[in-house]
Scaffold this active site. Sequence first.
Site, mmCIF file in Angstrom:
data_model
loop_
_atom_site.group_PDB
_atom_site.id
_atom_site.type_symbol
_atom_site.label_atom_id
_atom_site.label_comp_id
_atom_site.label_asym_id
_atom_site.label_seq_id
_atom_site.Cartn_x
_atom_site.Cartn_y
_atom_site.Cartn_z
ATOM 1 N N HIS A 1 71.446 66.953 40.469
ATOM 2 C CA HIS A 1 70.758 67.634 41.563
ATOM 3 C C HIS A 1 71.367 67.226 42.907
ATOM 4 O O HIS A 1 71.091 66.135 43.413
ATOM 5 C CB HIS A 1 69.262 67.279 41.484
ATOM 6 C CG HIS A 1 68.414 68.009 42.462
ATOM 7 N ND1 HIS A 1 67.200 67.532 42.897
ATOM 8 C CD2 HIS A 1 68.591 69.189 43.105
ATOM 9 C CE1 HIS A 1 66.674 68.386 43.746
ATOM 10 N NE2 HIS A 1 67.504 69.392 43.894
ATOM 11 N N ASN B 1 61.811 66.051 44.795
ATOM 12 C CA ASN B 1 60.880 67.110 45.176
ATOM 13 C C ASN B 1 59.423 66.769 44.922
ATOM 14 O O ASN B 1 58.531 67.366 45.519
ATOM 15 C CB ASN B 1 61.268 68.410 44.491
ATOM 16 C CG ASN B 1 62.460 69.028 45.196
ATOM 17 O OD1 ASN B 1 62.567 68.940 46.418
ATOM 18 N ND2 ASN B 1 63.365 69.608 44.446
ATOM 19 N N SER C 1 66.347 72.265 40.774
ATOM 20 C CA SER C 1 65.508 71.392 41.599
ATOM 21 C C SER C 1 64.144 71.197 40.958
ATOM 22 O O SER C 1 63.340 70.412 41.445
ATOM 23 C CB SER C 1 65.355 71.988 42.998
ATOM 24 O OG SER C 1 64.947 73.330 42.911
ATOM 25 N N GLU D 1 70.861 63.349 42.592
ATOM 26 C CA GLU D 1 69.785 62.871 41.719
ATOM 27 C C GLU D 1 70.218 63.197 40.283
ATOM 28 O O GLU D 1 70.456 64.365 39.959
ATOM 29 C CB GLU D 1 68.488 63.605 42.087
ATOM 30 C CG GLU D 1 67.241 63.074 41.453
ATOM 31 C CD GLU D 1 65.984 63.802 41.983
ATOM 32 O OE1 GLU D 1 66.058 65.002 42.308
ATOM 33 O OE2 GLU D 1 64.938 63.138 42.047
HETATM 34 N N1 CAA Z 1 79.908 71.373 56.045
HETATM 35 C C1 CAA Z 1 80.560 70.396 56.662
HETATM 36 N N2 CAA Z 1 80.033 69.632 57.624
HETATM 37 C C2 CAA Z 1 78.761 69.891 57.990
HETATM 38 C C3 CAA Z 1 77.988 70.919 57.383
HETATM 39 C C4 CAA Z 1 78.611 71.673 56.360
HETATM 40 N N3 CAA Z 1 77.982 72.646 55.716
HETATM 41 N N4 CAA Z 1 76.747 70.918 57.941
HETATM 42 C C5 CAA Z 1 76.730 69.942 58.853
HETATM 43 N N5 CAA Z 1 77.944 69.326 58.895
HETATM 44 C C6 CAA Z 1 78.325 68.172 59.718
HETATM 45 C C7 CAA Z 1 78.485 68.532 61.173
HETATM 46 O O1 CAA Z 1 79.760 69.012 61.442
HETATM 47 C C8 CAA Z 1 78.229 67.195 61.850
HETATM 48 O O2 CAA Z 1 79.370 66.387 61.739
HETATM 49 P P1 CAA Z 1 79.638 65.116 62.739
HETATM 50 O O3 CAA Z 1 78.554 64.123 62.466
HETATM 51 O O4 CAA Z 1 80.983 64.616 62.354
HETATM 52 O O5 CAA Z 1 79.565 65.681 64.113
HETATM 53 C C9 CAA Z 1 77.147 66.575 60.963
HETATM 54 O O6 CAA Z 1 77.243 67.241 59.694
HETATM 55 C C10 CAA Z 1 75.754 66.804 61.539
HETATM 56 O O7 CAA Z 1 75.551 68.201 61.740
HETATM 57 P P2 CAA Z 1 75.012 68.860 63.103
HETATM 58 O O8 CAA Z 1 75.405 68.013 64.257
HETATM 59 O O9 CAA Z 1 75.406 70.294 63.100
HETATM 60 O O10 CAA Z 1 73.437 68.926 62.953
HETATM 61 P P3 CAA Z 1 72.414 67.805 62.549
HETATM 62 O O11 CAA Z 1 72.710 66.513 63.225
HETATM 63 O O12 CAA Z 1 71.062 68.413 62.679
HETATM 64 O O13 CAA Z 1 72.682 67.591 60.999
HETATM 65 C C11 CAA Z 1 71.931 68.070 58.833
HETATM 66 C C12 CAA Z 1 72.555 68.632 60.090
HETATM 67 C C13 CAA Z 1 72.885 67.069 58.187
HETATM 68 C C14 CAA Z 1 71.704 69.249 57.888
HETATM 69 C C15 CAA Z 1 70.598 67.350 59.212
HETATM 70 O O14 CAA Z 1 69.796 68.239 59.932
HETATM 71 C C16 CAA Z 1 69.843 66.848 58.035
HETATM 72 O O15 CAA Z 1 70.146 65.809 57.457
HETATM 73 N N6 CAA Z 1 68.797 67.606 57.626
HETATM 74 C C17 CAA Z 1 67.991 67.290 56.474
HETATM 75 C C18 CAA Z 1 68.684 67.765 55.234
HETATM 76 C C19 CAA Z 1 67.891 67.514 54.007
HETATM 77 O O16 CAA Z 1 66.848 66.880 53.981
HETATM 78 N N7 CAA Z 1 68.407 68.030 52.892
HETATM 79 C C20 CAA Z 1 67.747 67.936 51.622
HETATM 80 C C21 CAA Z 1 67.021 69.223 51.399
HETATM 81 S S1 CAA Z 1 66.171 69.183 49.889
HETATM 82 C C22 CAA Z 1 67.307 69.693 48.780
HETATM 83 O O17 CAA Z 1 68.402 70.063 49.068
HETATM 84 C C23 CAA Z 1 66.898 69.631 47.365
HETATM 85 C C24 CAA Z 1 65.938 70.618 46.865
HETATM 86 O O18 CAA Z 1 65.791 70.627 45.657
HETATM 87 C C25 CAA Z 1 65.145 71.534 47.669
#
Ligand code: CAA
Length: 282
Positions: free
Chosen positions: A140, A190, A119, A152
């Site tokens: 990424h 990031n 990252s 990415e």
């Molecule tokens: N495996 C499979 N399915 C999953 C899952 C997993 N690990 N996690 C969530 N899901 C599915 C759920 O089952 C749900 O499915 P449906 O839509 O079919 O019901 C869907 O994803 C949404 O999940 P939830 O209802 O449990 O919860 P939510 O609506 O809050 O969504 C989330 C969870 C998708 C994580 C959402 O909170 C989100 O988009 N968060 C932001 C994530 C983000 O910004 N990520 C980038 C981080 S930065 C990075 O990764 C890079 C770095 O370098 C730091």
Amino acid sequence: MAIKTLGVVGSGQMGNGIAQVAASSGLEVKMVDVNQDLLDRGMAAIDRSLERLVSKGNMAEDDAKLAKSSIEASIGLEKLADCDLVVEAIPEIPELKFSTFSDLDSICKEATILASNTSSISIDEIASHTSRPERVIGMHFMNPVPVMKLVEIINGKDTSQEVSNAVISVAKSMGKTPLSCRDSPGFVSNRILMPMINEAILALQENVAEPEAIDGIMKLGMNHPIGPLALADLIGLDTVLHIMKVLREGLGDDKYTPAPLLIEMVQDGLIGRKSGKGFYAY
Ligand code: CAA
């Protein structure tokens, strides 16, 4: 440059997600780690995620079984010798990444593309520890990997167009949307995300609002799925701090100075979901 076998180094949160998504798209996957306990935990996370997809009707049960059976989990990089593409997803410790790439370079066949899920560590620096910089690239993935659409793609100064095209094509076949950038501190994701999270931590530290209000304002006002403090907990505050330091050093601007509260929380072990407590308790 067809990619049929994919190796994943590291079975943690990112590694097991990458293995799962690759196997679900029909690739043969070899996931390696340093001990059986870590591999077992990685495979258990894949089981949970596949079960979740099946129970929500987003995947057929037979497809989940097939995906699981396409993943071979084992100890040691030697197992990856014949892979067409290897994606490294080990901890963000530069020396560890460099030695892993140097080892992969001597173990893997000449044609293998070596990708890093880093990252924040420079792809050019990683590539300089191999004899094949034209075949080294950044891939990424975002957390949680099974859900997030973006990959990415980070092209180093020596990455060949052919390698870039092959990686873009395999990311698409995994159901992801690849978007490309050049090697630069924090890449694009990031460089933009971390200062926003850091600013939210400064607002909290200066008592501008409670965590729930800061997150609520960004969720409801900006249509973000979760607020910046909850996202910091998901990513890990240690990772947020690490990337802020990379941005500050790499771009040489004080605007990237990590918030004192962030430094303090990391020192106290309050690093988010993985420690059970960050801005929220889990
Ligand atoms: N495996 C499979 N399915 C999953 C899952 C997993 N690990 N996690 C969530 N899901 C599915 C759920 O089952 C749900 O499915 P449906 O839509 O079919 O019901 C869907 O994803 C949404 O999940 P939830 O209802 O449990 O919860 P939510 O609506 O809050 O969504 C989330 C969870 C998708 C994580 C959402 O909170 C989100 O988009 N968060 C932001 C994530 C983000 O910004 N990520 C980038 C981080 S930065 C990075 O990764 C890079 C770095 O370098 C730091």
